[in-house]
Design a protein around this motif. Sequence first.
Motif, mmCIF file in Angstrom:
data_model
loop_
_atom_site.group_PDB
_atom_site.id
_atom_site.type_symbol
_atom_site.label_atom_id
_atom_site.label_comp_id
_atom_site.label_asym_id
_atom_site.label_seq_id
_atom_site.Cartn_x
_atom_site.Cartn_y
_atom_site.Cartn_z
ATOM 1 N N UNK A 152 0.755 -1.023 -0.230
ATOM 2 C CA UNK A 152 0.157 -0.091 -0.035
ATOM 3 C C UNK A 152 0.926 1.627 -0.110
ATOM 4 N N UNK A 153 0.799 2.015 -1.309
ATOM 5 C CA UNK A 153 1.804 3.028 -1.162
ATOM 6 C C UNK A 153 0.784 4.418 -1.183
ATOM 7 N N UNK A 154 1.521 5.851 -0.608
ATOM 8 C CA UNK A 154 0.661 6.903 -0.557
ATOM 9 C C UNK A 154 0.807 7.664 -1.066
ATOM 10 N N UNK A 155 1.024 8.592 -2.457
ATOM 11 C CA UNK A 155 1.961 9.560 -3.043
ATOM 12 C C UNK A 155 0.576 10.116 -2.367
ATOM 13 N N UNK A 156 1.115 11.525 -2.210
ATOM 14 C CA UNK A 156 0.607 12.927 -2.004
ATOM 15 C C UNK A 156 1.120 13.765 -3.342
ATOM 16 N N UNK A 157 0.412 14.378 -3.975
ATOM 17 C CA UNK A 157 0.462 15.583 -4.926
ATOM 18 C C UNK A 157 1.802 15.357 -6.017
ATOM 19 N N UNK A 158 1.922 13.559 -6.650
ATOM 20 C CA UNK A 158 3.056 13.490 -6.973
ATOM 21 C C UNK A 158 3.653 13.771 -8.349
ATOM 22 N N UNK A 159 4.938 14.312 -9.047
ATOM 23 C CA UNK A 159 4.755 14.910 -10.719
ATOM 24 C C UNK A 159 4.345 13.783 -11.151
ATOM 25 N N UNK A 160 5.081 14.443 -12.445
ATOM 26 C CA UNK A 160 4.183 13.243 -13.219
ATOM 27 C C UNK A 160 5.592 12.267 -14.138
ATOM 28 N N UNK A 161 6.631 12.671 -13.568
ATOM 29 C CA UNK A 161 7.940 11.712 -13.475
ATOM 30 C C UNK A 161 7.478 10.242 -12.716
ATOM 31 N N UNK A 162 7.117 11.326 -11.347
ATOM 32 C CA UNK A 162 7.373 10.286 -10.437
ATOM 33 C C UNK A 162 5.957 9.038 -10.351
ATOM 34 N N UNK A 163 4.550 9.699 -10.867
ATOM 35 C CA UNK A 163 4.146 9.004 -11.021
ATOM 36 C C UNK A 163 3.568 8.002 -12.320
ATOM 37 N N UNK A 164 4.568 8.221 -12.920
ATOM 38 C CA UNK A 164 5.189 7.543 -14.512
ATOM 39 C C UNK A 164 5.654 6.187 -14.270
ATOM 40 N N UNK A 165 6.808 6.490 -12.853
ATOM 41 C CA UNK A 165 7.376 5.379 -12.017
ATOM 42 C C UNK A 165 6.673 4.498 -11.511
ATOM 43 N N UNK A 166 5.987 5.105 -11.056
ATOM 44 C CA UNK A 166 4.868 3.881 -10.469
ATOM 45 C C UNK A 166 4.189 3.690 -11.286
#
Length: 335
Positions: free
Chosen positions: A36-50
Amino acid sequence: MTVIDNVIYVAGKAVAHPQDLDQTFEVMRRTGGMGWIGLYRPTEQELQVVSEQFSLHSLAVEDTLKGHQRPKLDRYEGHLFMVLRPARYLDDVEEVEFGEVHIYAGDDFVVTVRHAESPRLATVRRHLQQSPQLLASGPAAVLYAIIDQVIDEYFPVIDGLQNDIDEIDEQLFQGNLDVSRRIYELSREVIDFQRAVAPLPEVLEQLRRLVRRTGMDRDEAKSLDANLVDVIDHAIRCAERVESFRALLSNALSLSATLASQRATETGLAQNEQMKRISSWAAILFTPSLIGAIYGMNFEIMPELEWSFGYPYALGLMVAAALGLYLVFKKNKWL
């Protein structure tokens, strides 16, 4: 990476808190647990990694990057994508703040992406960790718990809106000129709130149908279904309250317009009465002035020059004319 929480669960219990995503995937493979991974306002690059690690669908990722999505549940190959619109009431400014949370749920992972302070996902984690039997149900249980938290946070918003509506009811008959603007602004908030709440019963019904099709243990599926039925009932109650608020505000706006028109009419009538009084006194004062002006010309033919009762006659005429006009205006209720 804007990772707020990153936990691996096995049989409903936390077994690891990886420091990065690479470690997360390695622990998930080794233990067979749920991440369970929680992200807060990730950038496009960060979300792309996930996205690459969990094979998230590009359309779902695009929705997350764009934001401003309606509440929904989409099914893609390998995962579900859910959008929720949390809300919280700000007492200091008496306004509703809306957020957005996107949830990706696969067979062994949950990725939550928040774009606002609400909902309090840390609270959801604590509650689930205190119920390992429920958490053992996997990502479906996490979806239920997040939805339940979002809907629970709706009720303080409903209470705040109810207080605002009660205040408007009091202001309607106090002649407050700003009440129409406040009704309109509150109506916009209620409409936005309705857009967040109204789709939830159908979204939850979709989730129930999907849970029934999974290979989940029968007892776990039955327990989770009962919890979903309960949260659906809460969602329906919220939707009904919000719908009633919209109807109340619509009626209040109509009543405000009616009262404003009535007050304008009353003001016009009052001004008309004042004009009658002013006109009446002007006529009463004008007549003696006219008589006095004519008699003050001092032509040789004027009666006062050769008649001793000329001035008394002129004065009496002034008084009689003024008194006559006064009685006429009084009879017609102008005075």
